[in-house]
Design a protein around this motif. Structure first.
Motif, PDB file in Angstrom:
ATOM      1  N   ILE A 206       0.752  -1.585   0.042  1.00 35.42           N
ATOM      2  CA  ILE A 206       0.046   0.155   0.136  1.00 35.42           C
ATOM      3  C   ILE A 206       1.097   1.389  -0.059  1.00 35.42           C
ATOM      4  O   ILE A 206       0.808   2.023  -1.010  1.00 35.42           O
ATOM      5  CB  ILE A 206      -1.132  -0.451   1.273  1.00 35.42           C
ATOM      6  N   ARG A 207       2.290   1.289   0.919  1.00 37.82           N
ATOM      7  CA  ARG A 207       2.632   2.632   0.758  1.00 37.82           C
ATOM      8  C   ARG A 207       3.819   3.018  -0.420  1.00 37.82           C
ATOM      9  O   ARG A 207       3.603   3.699  -1.017  1.00 37.82           O
ATOM     10  CB  ARG A 207       3.550   1.787   1.872  1.00 37.82           C
ATOM     11  N   ALA A 208       3.786   1.718  -1.077  1.00 35.55           N
ATOM     12  CA  ALA A 208       4.686   2.263  -2.509  1.00 35.55           C
ATOM     13  C   ALA A 208       3.275   2.114  -3.140  1.00 35.55           C
ATOM     14  O   ALA A 208       3.762   2.132  -4.609  1.00 35.55           O
ATOM     15  CB  ALA A 208       5.487   0.024  -2.678  1.00 35.55           C
ATOM     16  N   GLY A 209       2.502   1.558  -3.602  1.00 34.59           N
ATOM     17  CA  GLY A 209       1.195   1.333  -5.010  1.00 34.59           C
ATOM     18  C   GLY A 209      -0.322   2.076  -4.911  1.00 34.59           C
ATOM     19  O   GLY A 209      -0.172   2.264  -5.191  1.00 34.59           O
ATOM     20  N   GLY A 210      -0.084   2.468  -3.500  1.00 37.06           N
ATOM     21  CA  GLY A 210      -1.287   3.610  -3.371  1.00 37.06           C
ATOM     22  C   GLY A 210      -1.160   4.623  -3.976  1.00 37.06           C
ATOM     23  O   GLY A 210      -2.361   4.843  -4.436  1.00 37.06           O
ATOM     24  N   GLY A 211      -0.628   4.898  -4.720  1.00 36.50           N
ATOM     25  CA  GLY A 211      -0.498   6.321  -5.306  1.00 36.50           C
ATOM     26  C   GLY A 211      -0.465   5.923  -7.023  1.00 36.50           C
ATOM     27  O   GLY A 211      -1.251   6.691  -7.849  1.00 36.50           O
ATOM     28  N   TRP A 212      -0.720   4.679  -7.508  1.00 40.14           N
ATOM     29  CA  TRP A 212      -0.337   4.039  -8.527  1.00 40.14           C
ATOM     30  C   TRP A 212      -1.930   2.694  -9.136  1.00 40.14           C
ATOM     31  O   TRP A 212      -1.927   2.448  -9.828  1.00 40.14           O
ATOM     32  CB  TRP A 212       0.674   4.691  -9.780  1.00 40.14           C
ATOM     33  N   LEU A 213      -1.264   1.810  -8.032  1.00 41.30           N
ATOM     34  CA  LEU A 213      -1.195   0.739  -8.350  1.00 41.30           C
ATOM     35  C   LEU A 213      -3.485   0.323  -8.422  1.00 41.30           C
ATOM     36  O   LEU A 213      -3.659  -0.507  -8.953  1.00 41.30           O
ATOM     37  CB  LEU A 213      -1.367  -0.199  -7.480  1.00 41.30           C
ATOM     38  N   ARG A 214      -4.098   1.401  -7.489  1.00 41.47           N
ATOM     39  CA  ARG A 214      -5.508   1.125  -7.752  1.00 41.47           C
ATOM     40  C   ARG A 214      -6.090   1.155  -9.492  1.00 41.47           C
ATOM     41  O   ARG A 214      -7.204   0.396  -9.132  1.00 41.47           O
ATOM     42  CB  ARG A 214      -5.929   2.257  -6.764  1.00 41.47           C
ATOM     43  N   ASP A 215      -5.535   2.162  -9.701  1.00 45.01           N
ATOM     44  CA  ASP A 215      -6.091   2.251 -11.479  1.00 45.01           C
ATOM     45  C   ASP A 215      -4.795   1.816 -12.492  1.00 45.01           C
ATOM     46  O   ASP A 215      -5.655   2.056 -13.179  1.00 45.01           O
ATOM     47  CB  ASP A 215      -5.992   3.984 -11.570  1.00 45.01           C
ATOM     48  N   PRO A 217      -4.755  -1.238 -15.106  1.00 42.57           N
ATOM     49  CA  PRO A 217      -5.591  -2.210 -15.166  1.00 42.57           C
ATOM     50  C   PRO A 217      -5.374  -3.620 -15.199  1.00 42.57           C
ATOM     51  O   PRO A 217      -6.044  -5.001 -14.326  1.00 42.57           O
ATOM     52  CB  PRO A 217      -5.806  -2.340 -16.479  1.00 42.57           C
ATOM     53  N   GLU A 218      -3.739  -4.012 -14.542  1.00 43.67           N
ATOM     54  CA  GLU A 218      -3.680  -5.712 -13.877  1.00 43.67           C
ATOM     55  C   GLU A 218      -3.454  -6.029 -12.103  1.00 43.67           C
ATOM     56  O   GLU A 218      -2.429  -5.974 -11.711  1.00 43.67           O
ATOM     57  CB  GLU A 218      -1.940  -5.544 -14.229  1.00 43.67           C
ATOM     58  N   ARG A 219      -4.525  -4.803 -11.881  1.00 39.83           N
ATOM     59  CA  ARG A 219      -3.864  -4.481 -10.354  1.00 39.83           C
ATOM     60  C   ARG A 219      -4.015  -6.318  -9.255  1.00 39.83           C
ATOM     61  O   ARG A 219      -3.350  -6.305  -8.653  1.00 39.83           O
ATOM     62  CB  ARG A 219      -4.685  -3.224  -9.669  1.00 39.83           C
ATOM     63  N   THR A 220      -5.009  -6.347  -9.569  1.00 40.12           N
ATOM     64  CA  THR A 220      -5.200  -7.401  -9.496  1.00 40.12           C
ATOM     65  C   THR A 220      -3.485  -9.033  -9.133  1.00 40.12           C
ATOM     66  O   THR A 220      -3.574  -8.886  -8.248  1.00 40.12           O
ATOM     67  CB  THR A 220      -6.690  -8.362  -9.667  1.00 40.12           C
ATOM     68  N   MET A 221      -3.374  -8.873 -10.742  1.00 33.82           N
ATOM     69  CA  MET A 221      -2.381  -9.550 -10.538  1.00 33.82           C
ATOM     70  C   MET A 221      -0.987  -9.227 -10.343  1.00 33.82           C
ATOM     71  O   MET A 221      -0.528 -10.410  -9.095  1.00 33.82           O
ATOM     72  CB  MET A 221      -2.391  -9.737 -12.409  1.00 33.82           C
ATOM     73  N   ILE A 222      -0.991  -8.029  -9.948  1.00 34.38           N
ATOM     74  CA  ILE A 222       0.340  -6.994  -9.328  1.00 34.38           C
ATOM     75  C   ILE A 222      -0.365  -7.537  -7.550  1.00 34.38           C
ATOM     76  O   ILE A 222       0.949  -8.158  -6.981  1.00 34.38           O
ATOM     77  CB  ILE A 222       0.349  -6.020  -9.516  1.00 34.38           C
ATOM     78  N   THR A 223      -1.195  -8.074  -7.221  1.00 33.60           N
ATOM     79  CA  THR A 223      -1.638  -7.801  -5.635  1.00 33.60           C
ATOM     80  C   THR A 223      -1.354  -9.482  -6.017  1.00 33.60           C
ATOM     81  O   THR A 223      -0.293  -9.677  -4.126  1.00 33.60           O
ATOM     82  CB  THR A 223      -2.819  -7.345  -5.865  1.00 33.60           C
ATOM     83  N   ARG A 224      -1.740  -9.934  -6.351  1.00 35.81           N
ATOM     84  CA  ARG A 224      -1.379 -11.875  -5.933  1.00 35.81           C
ATOM     85  C   ARG A 224       0.129 -11.777  -5.925  1.00 35.81           C
ATOM     86  O   ARG A 224       0.486 -12.578  -5.336  1.00 35.81           O
ATOM     87  CB  ARG A 224      -2.791 -12.431  -7.001  1.00 35.81           C
ATOM     88  N   ARG A 225       0.155 -11.769  -7.252  1.00 33.89           N
ATOM     89  CA  ARG A 225       1.923 -12.191  -7.654  1.00 33.89           C
ATOM     90  C   ARG A 225       2.796 -11.702  -5.687  1.00 33.89           C
ATOM     91  O   ARG A 225       3.808 -12.088  -5.283  1.00 33.89           O
ATOM     92  CB  ARG A 225       2.704 -11.390  -8.660  1.00 33.89           C
ATOM     93  N   TYR A 226       2.466 -10.014  -5.877  1.00 33.44           N
ATOM     94  CA  TYR A 226       3.025  -9.160  -4.321  1.00 33.44           C
ATOM     95  C   TYR A 226       3.517 -10.203  -3.508  1.00 33.44           C
ATOM     96  O   TYR A 226       4.060 -10.257  -3.118  1.00 33.44           O
ATOM     97  CB  TYR A 226       2.742  -8.497  -5.251  1.00 33.44           C
ATOM     98  N   LEU A 227       2.097 -10.585  -3.298  1.00 28.79           N
ATOM     99  CA  LEU A 227       1.470 -11.073  -2.033  1.00 28.79           C
ATOM    100  C   LEU A 227       1.972 -12.555  -1.885  1.00 28.79           C
ATOM    101  O   LEU A 227       1.552 -13.008  -1.352  1.00 28.79           O
ATOM    102  CB  LEU A 227       0.464 -10.445  -1.707  1.00 28.79           C
ATOM    103  N   GLY A 228       2.778 -13.212  -2.599  1.00 28.62           N
ATOM    104  CA  GLY A 228       2.753 -14.490  -2.895  1.00 28.62           C
ATOM    105  C   GLY A 228       1.558 -16.256  -2.849  1.00 28.62           C
ATOM    106  O   GLY A 228       1.816 -17.118  -3.071  1.00 28.62           O
ATOM    107  N   ARG A 229       0.699 -15.220  -3.695  1.00 26.96           N
ATOM    108  CA  ARG A 229      -0.303 -15.376  -4.531  1.00 26.96           C
ATOM    109  C   ARG A 229      -1.438 -16.099  -3.062  1.00 26.96           C
ATOM    110  O   ARG A 229      -2.387 -17.328  -3.112  1.00 26.96           O
ATOM    111  CB  ARG A 229       0.320 -17.194  -4.891  1.00 26.96           C
TER     112      ARG A 229
END
Length: 500
Positions: A206-215, A217-229
């Motif tokens: 959230i700290r690193a991606g809060g400014g750009w991750l929400r919008d 288009p691949e936010r779900t995949m990014i979140t899933r992979r970053y958090l080890g699925r």
């Protein structure tokens, strides 16, 4: 590992102010796994380049891995970590450029708040999904992306491409944003981290991606992979991202099939079991990592494919009348435990190449507290399927459950000779993924597991099975495992070999 950041904003040496690293100095920063060095290959008024060089000490890396490390035993010393950009580089970047990542520059704050023309280069980047995935992740953030695949061996181009790319990014981006893009997306492209993923990783994301991750288009995949699925963690992260703006949470949640959801449940269960094992031992290779293949998520009601596969194997062994079974590539002993729970199997053996996996298997099976009547039925030992071994012989049936796809294709012939030619059990059961079914897993790019050397279509598996059966004197039939798709077939296929 090497990362370079260049700018042509004049005066270009202002890059030193933003990074808080003087262009005329070479600065070194100790890491638990090696040493990070920052230096400037060029520093002029028109162009300035800062380089972050990470020198990995493999011994220090092995010794520094704590209770939560996901690396299995063989990869402690022999892997690509010293050379390819990964979570190790992301961690070093976060440490060395901490203030720059936060977007702070006391002497030139207006410069820190201004988008600058930047060029970023990474000569070796693991990218599970290939150059196309790099484009999908970085382009929406304003980068022009050049991702060139790296051949496995330039001397043997027929071997094809490796999983690595040479990545070059260029664009007009605020430096803090650029560093945070790298911090999040390097481990996402690699699809793995060198440390155990705990709940505080959500805060980091959230700290690193809060400014750009929400919008994105691949936010779900990014979140899933970053958090080890880990779907439970991903849901929490997606909900928190939704709170950062006006977009409803349900629009951030992925749509997935029940099969993919069931696979994710199995992945989370496996992760919990592995975390418990860390209390006494380092993490081995996951026996059933395929359960994390889907980038989609949810909580499904169906049995996981992991469980369906094990049930199919057990039922087939009983139908064949086997009473002694060897599990080749037994991993952490899930199938071995299921076999021991059925008294009809008088002799059960488990063999794996990883000694650490066998240690975890013994712990999970409670070998030290197992009743003598059951303990006398069990044998666990280390070995490799590409070398003849007399310990493999003498069983009614052998099982290779999700094993063959981990073997390099040129070495399959050795495995075939060892199992079908030398050990020659009365029955051999082989399960392997059906690659045609992969499109049913949302956001899955490439194969189902980064260690898979290949995956077969239904026709390819049937052709292989028929060839092996004919050569070594077996009859073979192919059975589906999991609910078949009318067009794509089952998620897993099982070959049942019966010796003539």
């Amino acid at each position: 590992m090497l990362l370079t950041i260049s700018t042509t904003a004049r005066p270009a040496t202002d890059l030193g102010f933003l990074l808080h690293k003087h262009p005329d100095k070479v600065q070194r920063f100790g890491q638990s796994f090696g040493e990070a060095t920052v230096f400037y290959p060029e520093a002029g008024e028109q162009r300035c380049t800062a380089a972050l060089l990470l020198d990995i000490d493999p011994v220090a890396l092995a010794r520094s891995r704590g209770k939560g490390s996901p690396d299995f035993s063989l990869s402690q010393y022999v892997n690509d970590r010293p050379y390819a950009a990964s979570s190790l580089l992301a961690v070093a970047l976060a440490d060395v450029f901490r203030t720059a990542r936060a977007g702070r520059c006391a002497s030139r704050q207006e410069l820190a708040d201004t988008p600058l023309p930047l060029e970023i280069r990474l000569p070796a980047l693991p990218c599970r999904g290939g150059p196309e995935l790099a484009e999908r992740l970085f382009a929406p953030l304003g980068w022009r992306v050049e991702a060139q695949p790296v051949l496995l061996d330039e001397g043997f181009p027929e071997w094809g491409e490796s999983r690595y790319v040479r990545l070059a990014l260029s664009g007009t981006v605020r430096l803090a944003d650029a560093l945070n893009h790298l911090y999040v997306l390097l481990p996402v492209l690699d699809d793995g981290k060198h440390y155990w993923i705990a709940s505080d990783e959500i805060d980091k994301l959230i700290r690193a991606g809060g400014g750009w991750l929400r919008d994105h288009p691949e936010r779900t995949m990014i979140t899933r992979r970053y958090l080890g699925r880990r779907w439970a963690m991903a849901r929490t992260a997606l909900a928190r991202l939704a709170e950062l703006g006006d977009e409803p949470e349900e629009r951030l949640a992925p749509a997935v099939s029940e099969e993919a959801a069931a696979e994710e449940t199995a992945a989370d269960e496996a992760a919990a079991a592995e975390a418990e094992a860390h209390a006494e031992a380092a993490e081995p290779e996951t026996a059933e990592a395929e359960a994390a293949a889907s980038e989609g998520a949810g909580v499904g009601k169906r049995k996981s494919l992991n469980l369906q596969r094990r049930i199919a194997v057990l039922e087939t062994l009983e139908e064949l009348g086997a009473t002694s079974v060897i599990d080749l590539g037994c991993g952490q002993g899930e199938l071995v435990g299921a076999l021991l729970a059925r008294p009809r199997f008088a002799r059960v053996a488990g063999m794996d190449v990883s000694s650490m996996a066998l240690t975890i298997a013994a712990r999970k099976l409670k070998l030290d507290r197992m009743p003598d009547s059951k303990r006398d039925r069990l044998t666990l030992f280390q070995g490799a399927l590409t070398y003849t071994d007399k310990r493999l012989s003498g069983y009614d049936a052998a099982v290779l459950m999700e094993v063959v796809e981990h073997v390099d294709p040129p070495r399959l012939a050795a495995l075939e000779q060892v199992v079908f030619g030398h050990a020659r059990p009365g029955h051999v059961l082989v399960t392997t993924p059906n690659i045609e079914y992969n499109v049913r897993y949302d956001f899955l790019t490439g194969l189902r597991h980064p260690d898979h050397r290949f995956e077969w279509t239904r026709a390819e598996f049937e052709a292989w099975a028929a060839r092996v059966a004919g050569r070594y004197g077996y009859r073979v039939s192919v059975k589906p495992v999991g609910e078949p798709d009318p067009d794509l077939g089952p998620p897993t296929q099982m070959g049942v070999f019966v010796r003539d």
